[in-house]
Design a protein around this motif. Structure first.
Motif, PDB file in Angstrom:
ATOM      1  N   THR A 208      32.713  43.047  52.591  1.00  0.00           N
ATOM      2  CA  THR A 208      33.529  42.582  53.726  1.00  0.00           C
ATOM      3  C   THR A 208      34.937  43.163  53.694  1.00  0.00           C
ATOM      4  O   THR A 208      35.793  42.746  54.478  1.00  0.00           O
ATOM      5  CB  THR A 208      33.620  41.043  53.726  1.00  0.00           C
ATOM      6  N   SER A 209      35.167  44.111  52.781  1.00  0.00           N
ATOM      7  CA  SER A 209      36.487  44.758  52.645  1.00  0.00           C
ATOM      8  C   SER A 209      37.603  43.740  52.455  1.00  0.00           C
ATOM      9  O   SER A 209      38.691  43.870  53.024  1.00  0.00           O
ATOM     10  CB  SER A 209      36.773  45.652  53.865  1.00  0.00           C
ATOM     11  N   ASN A 210      37.322  42.723  51.660  1.00  0.00           N
ATOM     12  CA  ASN A 210      38.321  41.685  51.392  1.00  0.00           C
ATOM     13  C   ASN A 210      39.156  42.130  50.190  1.00  0.00           C
ATOM     14  O   ASN A 210      38.824  41.837  49.035  1.00  0.00           O
ATOM     15  CB  ASN A 210      37.635  40.342  51.112  1.00  0.00           C
ATOM     16  N   ASN A 211      40.237  42.818  50.459  1.00  0.00           N
ATOM     17  CA  ASN A 211      41.060  43.400  49.402  1.00  0.00           C
ATOM     18  C   ASN A 211      41.781  42.342  48.573  1.00  0.00           C
ATOM     19  O   ASN A 211      42.019  42.528  47.378  1.00  0.00           O
ATOM     20  CB  ASN A 211      42.071  44.379  49.993  1.00  0.00           C
ATOM     21  N   GLU A 212      42.131  41.224  49.204  1.00  0.00           N
ATOM     22  CA  GLU A 212      42.785  40.152  48.454  1.00  0.00           C
ATOM     23  C   GLU A 212      41.841  39.594  47.395  1.00  0.00           C
ATOM     24  O   GLU A 212      42.240  39.378  46.238  1.00  0.00           O
ATOM     25  CB  GLU A 212      43.216  39.034  49.401  1.00  0.00           C
ATOM     26  N   ALA A 213      40.589  39.376  47.779  1.00  0.00           N
ATOM     27  CA  ALA A 213      39.605  38.875  46.823  1.00  0.00           C
ATOM     28  C   ALA A 213      39.370  39.884  45.703  1.00  0.00           C
ATOM     29  O   ALA A 213      39.321  39.526  44.517  1.00  0.00           O
ATOM     30  CB  ALA A 213      38.289  38.562  47.536  1.00  0.00           C
ATOM     31  N   LEU A 214      39.240  41.154  46.063  1.00  0.00           N
ATOM     32  CA  LEU A 214      39.005  42.182  45.052  1.00  0.00           C
ATOM     33  C   LEU A 214      40.159  42.246  44.064  1.00  0.00           C
ATOM     34  O   LEU A 214      39.954  42.419  42.854  1.00  0.00           O
ATOM     35  CB  LEU A 214      38.812  43.538  45.729  1.00  0.00           C
ATOM     36  N   ALA A 215      41.372  42.077  44.550  1.00  0.00           N
ATOM     37  CA  ALA A 215      42.540  42.141  43.668  1.00  0.00           C
ATOM     38  C   ALA A 215      42.562  40.970  42.698  1.00  0.00           C
ATOM     39  O   ALA A 215      42.908  41.135  41.519  1.00  0.00           O
ATOM     40  CB  ALA A 215      43.811  42.165  44.507  1.00  0.00           C
ATOM     41  N   GLU A 216      42.203  39.781  43.159  1.00  0.00           N
ATOM     42  CA  GLU A 216      42.220  38.611  42.289  1.00  0.00           C
ATOM     43  C   GLU A 216      41.045  38.594  41.315  1.00  0.00           C
ATOM     44  O   GLU A 216      41.158  38.064  40.205  1.00  0.00           O
ATOM     45  CB  GLU A 216      42.217  37.335  43.130  1.00  0.00           C
ATOM     46  N   LEU A 217      39.931  39.176  41.726  1.00  0.00           N
ATOM     47  CA  LEU A 217      38.727  39.144  40.888  1.00  0.00           C
ATOM     48  C   LEU A 217      38.717  40.255  39.836  1.00  0.00           C
ATOM     49  O   LEU A 217      38.079  40.103  38.787  1.00  0.00           O
ATOM     50  CB  LEU A 217      37.478  39.253  41.758  1.00  0.00           C
ATOM     51  N   ALA A 218      39.413  41.357  40.092  1.00  0.00           N
ATOM     52  CA  ALA A 218      39.361  42.522  39.192  1.00  0.00           C
ATOM     53  C   ALA A 218      39.755  42.186  37.757  1.00  0.00           C
ATOM     54  O   ALA A 218      39.035  42.541  36.811  1.00  0.00           O
ATOM     55  CB  ALA A 218      40.216  43.655  39.753  1.00  0.00           C
TER      56      ALA A 218
END
Length: 366
Positions: A208-218
């Motif tokens: 879903t191209s959710n960059n905020e989620a990707l940043a927090e999950l990385a």
């Protein structure tokens, strides 16, 4: 006018209350009718059958058990439910085929269902792994005497697998074999579940191209420890990204709400028991996180079977398989069920029975 309006409002409320009462009465009547039909469907009618439900004195309190089977000469199978607090009484109609080959015993553990209802919150100081293991041993001894059997087959699911394997290790003389499904081996089970959860969330976030989620999950993915902060982040994105979870898709003929001899009070005690048991048996200080079954020792003197779904997102089978490879037993088999999730005995009861008959039944005598 105000007095007349008040009377009209009062009459309207009385009418509404009457409608509610009529609808509730009709609903309860329909439920009672469906329960009657279900009782006919599930009735044991064979001459050598057994169909009992009773409180038994176990561990100093009254604990509820149900015993069902088509033939008393069949081996006894004690099913140790998960949850914790998750009585299987309302969700077991899919086990009707099991009752042709085994005498099935279901047990509302300490803090669960009717057992919780009989004792309530007074059980709090006794909600320990050690006490509940002893409960299970006392129940097995009771079943041997009551049903005139030398040993029984022990099956544990999820939390019940963690409890039951302690029973099997302490008193192997009571059991023909141990069968674990959704097997919990300790903290490593939940660490693996958390790691897989984070990976699934990353996949959803990327899709879903959710960059905020990707940043927090990385950073969590780089080191997926189950800290409180990491868990809160995982819960947040599980809600936002609508992470699918394992749910019971029952294969039984009877919907839980229409199971016979399961009252509205039973449903109340079921919900209360789950909350009560969870409080004492799970979480950071719960026994499933604080104890590893490997600490019991790796030698077992009875046949050991693990039947695991390869799509189990609650208790992934990887840690169980690794633990299983280390144990020794007179006979052991690890079975992967392709596409199976955490609730194999309930959503694939016939397939699970097939594994019991193919692999376990030969070890169960009388």
């Amino acid at each position: 006018m105000p007095r007349k309006a008040g009377r009209l409002i009062g009459l309207s409320l009385l009418g509404l209350a009457g409608v509610v009462i009529v609808v509730a009465t009709a609903g309860l009547g329909f439920r009672a009718y469906r329960q009657h039909l279900a009782a006919e469907t599930l009735a044991i009618r064979s001459p050598k059958g057994v169909q009992e439900g009773e409180f038994v004195d176990i561990g100093g309190i009254k604990q509820w058990i149900q015993i069902r089977g088509e033939d008393r000469d069949n081996p006894v199978l004690l099913f140790v439910h998960g949850g914790p607090g998750g009585t299987t009484l309302p969700i077991s109609s899919g086990w009707r085929s099991w009752e042709k080959h085994f005498t099935i015993v279901q047990w509302d553990q300490r803090g669960t269902g009717r057992t919780y209802g009989a004792a309530g919150e007074t059980l709090a100081p006794t909600m320990t792994l050690e006490r509940m293991t002893q409960d299970g041993i006392e129940l097995a001894e009771y079943l041997r005497a009551h049903l005139h059997k030398h040993r029984i087959v022990l099956v544990g699911h999820s939390w019940g697998s963690f409890l039951a394997i302690h029973m099997a290790k302490q008193r192997p003389d009571l059991f023909w074999a141990y069968v674990g499904t959704g097997q919990v081996v300790g903290r490593t089970t939940f660490e693996k579940a958390f790691e897989l959860k984070i990976a699934r969330l990353q996949t959803l976030a990327a899709s879903t191209s959710n960059n905020e989620a990707l940043a927090e999950l990385a950073p969590i993915a780089a080191r997926p420890t189950m800290s409180e902060e990491n868990r809160l982040i995982a819960e947040k994105w599980s809600r936002v990204l609508a992470l699918p979870v394992d749910r019971i898709q029952l294969a039984g003929a009877i919907p839980p709400r229409f199971m016979p001899d399961f009252s509205l009070l039973d449903w109340y005690n079921w919900r209360k028991g789950v909350a009560f048991s969870t409080k004492y048996l799970t979480g950071r200080d719960g026994p499933m996180v604080q104890h590893e079954v490997a600490s019991l020792g790796l030698e077992f003197s009875i046949p050991m079977f693990f039947i695991e779904g390869d799509s189990d997102g609650v208790t992934p089978g990887g840690p169980a398989e690794q633990y299983f490879s280390q144990i020794t037993a007179p006979h052991k088999e690890f079975v992967w069920v392709r596409g199976g999730d955490h609730f194999l005995p309930f959503n694939r009861p016939d397939e699970f029975l097939g594994e019991l008959l193919t692999r376990v039944r030969a070890y169960a005598r009388n």
